[in-house]
Design a protein around this motif. Structure first.
Motif, PDB file in Angstrom:
ATOM      1  N   GLY A   1      -2.160  -4.690  -7.544  1.00 27.15           N
ATOM      2  CA  GLY A   1      -2.903  -5.303  -6.440  1.00 27.15           C
ATOM      3  C   GLY A   1      -1.948  -5.491  -5.274  1.00 27.15           C
ATOM      4  O   GLY A   1      -0.741  -5.680  -5.469  1.00 27.15           O
ATOM      5  N   HIS A   2      -2.489  -5.410  -4.049  1.00 28.81           N
ATOM      6  CA  HIS A   2      -1.653  -5.457  -2.852  1.00 28.81           C
ATOM      7  C   HIS A   2      -0.937  -6.811  -2.723  1.00 28.81           C
ATOM      8  O   HIS A   2       0.291  -6.884  -2.676  1.00 28.81           O
ATOM      9  CB  HIS A   2      -2.531  -5.172  -1.632  1.00 28.81           C
TER      10      HIS A   2
ATOM     11  N   TYR B   1       0.845  -1.200   0.000  1.00 33.93           N
ATOM     12  CA  TYR B   1       0.000   0.000   0.000  1.00 33.93           C
ATOM     13  C   TYR B   1       0.878   1.247   0.000  1.00 33.93           C
ATOM     14  O   TYR B   1       0.933   1.979   0.987  1.00 33.93           O
ATOM     15  CB  TYR B   1      -0.943   0.010   1.202  1.00 33.93           C
TER      16      TYR B   1
ATOM     17  N   GLY C   1       1.446  -1.486  -5.799  1.00 36.90           N
ATOM     18  CA  GLY C   1       0.538  -2.531  -5.341  1.00 36.90           C
ATOM     19  C   GLY C   1      -0.879  -1.997  -5.210  1.00 36.90           C
ATOM     20  O   GLY C   1      -1.757  -2.310  -6.014  1.00 36.90           O
ATOM     21  N   GLU C   2      -1.085  -1.157  -4.198  1.00 38.02           N
ATOM     22  CA  GLU C   2      -2.422  -0.624  -3.917  1.00 38.02           C
ATOM     23  C   GLU C   2      -2.296   0.847  -3.538  1.00 38.02           C
ATOM     24  O   GLU C   2      -1.295   1.250  -2.927  1.00 38.02           O
ATOM     25  CB  GLU C   2      -3.047  -1.409  -2.752  1.00 38.02           C
ATOM     26  N   GLY C   3      -3.309   1.633  -3.857  1.00 39.22           N
ATOM     27  CA  GLY C   3      -3.320   3.046  -3.471  1.00 39.22           C
ATOM     28  C   GLY C   3      -4.701   3.631  -3.674  1.00 39.22           C
ATOM     29  O   GLY C   3      -5.536   3.029  -4.365  1.00 39.22           O
ATOM     30  N   PRO C   4      -4.970   4.797  -3.068  1.00 38.75           N
ATOM     31  CA  PRO C   4      -6.293   5.427  -3.191  1.00 38.75           C
ATOM     32  C   PRO C   4      -6.584   5.817  -4.640  1.00 38.75           C
ATOM     33  O   PRO C   4      -5.738   6.394  -5.317  1.00 38.75           O
ATOM     34  CB  PRO C   4      -6.184   6.678  -2.317  1.00 38.75           C
ATOM     35  N   GLU C   5      -7.811   5.522  -5.090  1.00 37.20           N
ATOM     36  CA  GLU C   5      -8.105   5.638  -6.518  1.00 37.20           C
ATOM     37  C   GLU C   5      -8.105   7.055  -7.066  1.00 37.20           C
ATOM     38  O   GLU C   5      -7.783   7.258  -8.233  1.00 37.20           O
ATOM     39  CB  GLU C   5      -9.455   4.954  -6.812  1.00 37.20           C
ATOM     40  N   TRP C   6      -8.511   8.037  -6.263  1.00 40.12           N
ATOM     41  CA  TRP C   6      -8.569   9.378  -6.885  1.00 40.12           C
ATOM     42  C   TRP C   6      -7.305  10.193  -6.602  1.00 40.12           C
ATOM     43  O   TRP C   6      -7.299  11.403  -6.762  1.00 40.12           O
ATOM     44  CB  TRP C   6      -9.866  10.122  -6.594  1.00 40.12           C
ATOM     45  N   GLU C   7      -6.213   9.532  -6.282  1.00 36.57           N
ATOM     46  CA  GLU C   7      -4.932  10.228  -6.138  1.00 36.57           C
ATOM     47  C   GLU C   7      -4.061   9.977  -7.384  1.00 36.57           C
ATOM     48  O   GLU C   7      -4.256  10.625  -8.411  1.00 36.57           O
ATOM     49  CB  GLU C   7      -4.270   9.817  -4.822  1.00 36.57           C
TER      50      GLU C   7
ATOM     51  N   PRO D   1      -3.980   7.641  -9.819  1.00 40.45           N
ATOM     52  CA  PRO D   1      -4.640   7.386 -11.115  1.00 40.45           C
ATOM     53  C   PRO D   1      -5.215   8.660 -11.756  1.00 40.45           C
ATOM     54  O   PRO D   1      -5.147   8.828 -12.971  1.00 40.45           O
ATOM     55  CB  PRO D   1      -5.763   6.400 -10.759  1.00 40.45           C
TER      56      PRO D   1
ATOM     57  N   VAL E   1      -1.330  -0.828 -11.787  1.00 39.67           N
ATOM     58  CA  VAL E   1      -1.708  -1.204 -10.416  1.00 39.67           C
ATOM     59  C   VAL E   1      -1.745  -2.729 -10.333  1.00 39.67           C
ATOM     60  O   VAL E   1      -2.582  -3.370 -10.967  1.00 39.67           O
ATOM     61  CB  VAL E   1      -3.074  -0.594 -10.048  1.00 39.67           C
TER      62      VAL E   1
END
Lengths: 264, 264
Positions: B227-228, B178, B200-206, B208, B225
């Motif tokens: 995936g974690h 993350y 891996g994973e991150g907040p979508e509206w940052e 991207p 992306v």
């Protein structure tokens, strides 16, 4: 009498008690400017800003922030060309941009949730509106059928899921935005006797892994992950309808965006 | 002389200065038990626990927690049947479960990152190992070609991306787990002159949405992306190899999991 940006903002905050430390602020533009037309969107992407200007609107109302940060932290972006180009576009246009996040979620019912349920055409299936989730009881459908229903109604190309596509579901917990965390979602399955949770976004090794374990134990628990924007955009489309009723003399537009992440 | 669970844990923590308030604790089992065989995995899913027992291993070492919570908050799960069934399985088996998260990330280089880069066969392309990211310079490939390379090497069915599949990339920022947040990733594009970030994973509206804006401005910025679990599991496979060298007399297994979320 001309309607100003501040007039619109005051009217929008009116139904809700004053919120302290809110992210709902005027991010750009002049509160005293006369509003010619309004656009609403999930987020002020570069393209949405260009479309707003092209429509002749001078007030853009979005659910999320402009610069990819819930609390508008832009300190590390001062030298970033993408940030600067977007900032230049906004400043030169004189566009007013207001974030309507906390207040819209505090409407009764939550405006984002109301818009999502309307888009899914599930208004008659509501059992209970809780602060963070809505419980629904739908006519029995499989996870695959529900996925197709959602994709068709929301106009999106893909969804993610955990569980069993062939499992029939009736009791659903619906959570918009970043409300997919395990501490919020996991207890709901048992408390509300849910077959399926549908959320916007959440940490991957929380609720999805719980659902995986449940299935490996033979328990009937499923999950559909809409995506953050996918789950909240209908609430901003619905907001445009409400806004048009509040200010009949001002042209109002809703601007949709594509899914930010595509699958390969 | 028998090797105990505590002997293994001590050996694993040895290369790193003591970490206070770590999540790396023995979550189940007896530290004095003799280790017969060890299994490693991204996470102790219900199925992974069953597979560990079937392999005759009595120590399972995972990267994430057992009960879907980084800080092991299980207060709201006391009445949950999935939680209780998993807990029963663990208790009755006597299995020891250790979380190896903070320490493994503090190895030099970060064990999770080293395993991911080995899995991608990109060891010779490393430019710099930063604390949270590794900068790579690969022979020019399109985003689509890189996606196929990753899917083949990691054995995963789908990836998500933002940007332009036909764009050629050489400079890559790689971040496991993350670490996809905008405050970490967005400044890296400019600072490190990156064509592509893979996280891996991150907040979508940052991140991207930043990449979407960049592309709408004609800037060459892309995102994949993973995936974690997809991004960190190779680091636990690599860990099993290291462990086998540390304890040659103890059989050691790596147990992979399927992608927790599937696409429809």
């Amino acid at each position: 009498m001309p309607i100003t940006v501040q007039d619109v903002l005051d009217k929008l905050m009116e139904p809700v008690n004053h919120i302290q430390n809110t992210v709902d602020t005027l991010k750009a533009g002049d509160p005293a400017a006369e509003v010619k037309a309004i656009a609403t969107a999930f987020m002020a992407t570069h393209k949405v800003i260009e479309q707003t200007i092209a429509l002749g609107a001078n007030l853009l109302i979005t659910h999320e922030g402009i610069y990819f940060s819930h609390h508008d932290h832009t300190e590390d972006l001062e030298k970033d060309p993408v940030y600067n180009e977007k900032r230049r576009l906004i400043t030169e246009s004189g566009l007013a941009i207001y974030r309507f996040h906390d207040y819209w979620h505090r409407y009764k019912p939550d405006g984002i949730m109301a818009g999502l349920i309307q888009a899914l055409n599930w208004q008659s299936h509501i059992v209970e509106n809780q602060p963070a989730a809505t419980i629904l009881s739908i006519p029995s459908m499989t996870v695959a059928e529900i996925s197709e229903h959602i994709k068709g109604r929301l106009g999106i190309k893909f969804l993610r899921f955990a569980g069993d596509l062939s499992m029939k579901c009736t009791r659903i917990g619906l959570l918009a935005g970043y409300r997919g965390g395990g501490s919020l979602c996991i207890p709901l399955y048992e408390q509300e006797d849910l077959d399926l949770i549908i959320y916007g976004e959440g940490p991957e090794w929380e609720t999805p892994e719980y659902v995986r374990d449940a299935n490996n134990q033979g328990m009937k628990r499923n999950l559909i992950v809409l995506g953050h924007a996918e789950s909240e955009e209908p609430g901003m489309s619905y907001f445009a309808q409400c806004l048009q009723k509040m200010f009949p003399s001002i042209p109002t537009y809703f601007i949709p965006v594509e899914q930010a992440l595509q699958v390969i």
